[in-house]
Design an enzyme around this catalytic site. Structure first.
Site, PDB file in Angstrom:
ATOM      1  N   GLU A 120       0.806  -1.206   0.000  1.00  0.00           N
ATOM      2  CA  GLU A 120       0.000   0.000   0.000  1.00  0.00           C
ATOM      3  C   GLU A 120       0.844   1.264   0.000  1.00  0.00           C
ATOM      4  OE1 GLU A 120      -0.469   0.495   4.777  1.00  0.00           O
ATOM      5  OE2 GLU A 120      -2.199   0.692   3.503  1.00  0.00           O
ATOM      6  N   THR A 185       3.795  -3.443   5.033  1.00  0.00           N
ATOM      7  CA  THR A 185       3.650  -2.211   4.260  1.00  0.00           C
ATOM      8  C   THR A 185       2.835  -1.181   5.008  1.00  0.00           C
ATOM      9  OG1 THR A 185       1.789  -3.244   3.083  1.00  0.00           O
ATOM     10  CG2 THR A 185       3.932  -3.276   1.999  1.00  0.00           C
ATOM     11  N   TYR A 186       1.845  -1.635   5.751  1.00  0.00           N
ATOM     12  CA  TYR A 186       1.026  -0.702   6.541  1.00  0.00           C
ATOM     13  C   TYR A 186       1.901  -0.003   7.577  1.00  0.00           C
ATOM     14  CZ  TYR A 186      -2.870   1.082   9.293  1.00  0.00           C
ATOM     15  OH  TYR A 186      -3.744   1.908   9.959  1.00  0.00           O
ATOM     16  N   SER A 187       2.698  -0.781   8.300  1.00  0.00           N
ATOM     17  CA  SER A 187       3.532  -0.214   9.364  1.00  0.00           C
ATOM     18  C   SER A 187       4.554   0.766   8.811  1.00  0.00           C
ATOM     19  CB  SER A 187       4.258  -1.344  10.108  1.00  0.00           C
ATOM     20  OG  SER A 187       3.342  -2.240  10.684  1.00  0.00           O
ATOM     21  N   SER A 189       4.592   2.368   5.868  1.00  0.00           N
ATOM     22  CA  SER A 189       4.001   3.559   5.252  1.00  0.00           C
ATOM     23  C   SER A 189       3.580   4.560   6.313  1.00  0.00           C
ATOM     24  CB  SER A 189       2.814   3.185   4.367  1.00  0.00           C
ATOM     25  OG  SER A 189       1.728   2.691   5.121  1.00  0.00           O
TER      26      SER A 189
END
Length: 261
Positions: A120, A185-187, A189
């Site tokens: 993401e 990817t969440y962390s 970003s």
């Protein structure tokens, strides 16, 4: 402190549902004109219709926005410039979880098995970077140190950390290089956004620019596995944007409390 203008204007991205929708509602309750934005026009118009049922027919308007498309960002900026002449508040709420979910596992409470990591970075990082500019083990330790070094942090350094991360994603070497593997990817970003907020705060000292973690909120993005209602999640962001002109800038908040990076 200078008196606040009688009328204030806000843009909230990704705001047709969840926390973003509630932020629009709470800002409109304060008498602000709010631009509700989302990629899908049908969803946006429907969301504005719901807010009009609460009596905000004159204070909430819709404008399409895809934060990953430069032309879409420019179109929104032109709209705000033409219609209002200025923007007082920008809430960068658009994003996604970067995962697909095993809903059976989630219902059984197996969080680690319920989500599969996706990518993401383009939406959570690149999109917000474009929009904000337009509108006004050792590897991990090293990269987080770069992002946490507020005095020496630059946009290029944030971008460099993300490039290293994305290369390691392509090489399937996250675990070997010491990156987090759950919701990676969440962390990353979100860490990048926290760092970028610090860069912007230094670049624009007359603005208040902060990041906030609203807590574990029940929304569609986490398949309603959160703990807090959206009203409480939105309240954290609304509190920040309503701080007086001499309030804090360049900080990270967890709900209502200032926190370390």
């Amino acid at each position: 402190m200078a008196d606040q203008p009688t009328k204030r204007y806000a843009v909230v991205t990704g705001s047709n549902r969840g926390i973003g929708f509630e932020i629009c509602k709470q800002l409109a309750t304060k008498g602000m004109t709010v631009v509700l934005t989302v990629r899908d026009e049908t969803n946006g118009v429907e969301a504005v219709g719901k807010l009009k049922q609460f009596g905000f027919s004159e204070t909430v308007v819709f404008h399409r926005l895809d934060v990953t498309e430069p032309a879409s960002v420019s179109s929104l900026a032109d709209f705000v410039r033409t219609q209002f002449g200025r923007l007082d508040i920008l809430v960068n709420n658009a994003g996604n979880g970067g995962v697909t979910a095993d809903e059976d596992a989630l219902r059984d409470g197996v969080l680690g098995k319920g989500f599969r990591v996706g990518n993401e970075i383009d939406l959570n990082w690149s999109g917000t970077l474009m929009e904000t500019n337009e509108l006004s083990e050792e590897c991990l330790k090293t990269n987080y140190y770069v992002l946490g070094d507020a005095e020496n942090l630059t946009e290029d350094k944030v971008d460099q950390v993300l490039r290293i991360f994305m290369n390691d994603v392509k090489e399937d070497s996250l675990e070997a290089k010491g990156w987090p593997t759950l919701l990676a990817t969440y962390s990353i970003s979100k860490a990048a956004m926290n760092g970028y907020a610090r860069v912007l705060a230094k670049k624009y000292p007359s603005f208040q620019i902060n990041c906030v973690c609203p807590g574990s909120v029940k929304t569609d993005i986490n398949y309603n596995t959160g703990l807090l209602p959206v009203e409480e999640g939105a309240e954290s962001a609304v509190r920040l944007v309503l701080l007086p002109n001499n309030g804090p800038s360049g900080h990270f908040f967890v709900r209502m409390a200032r926190s370390e990076f």
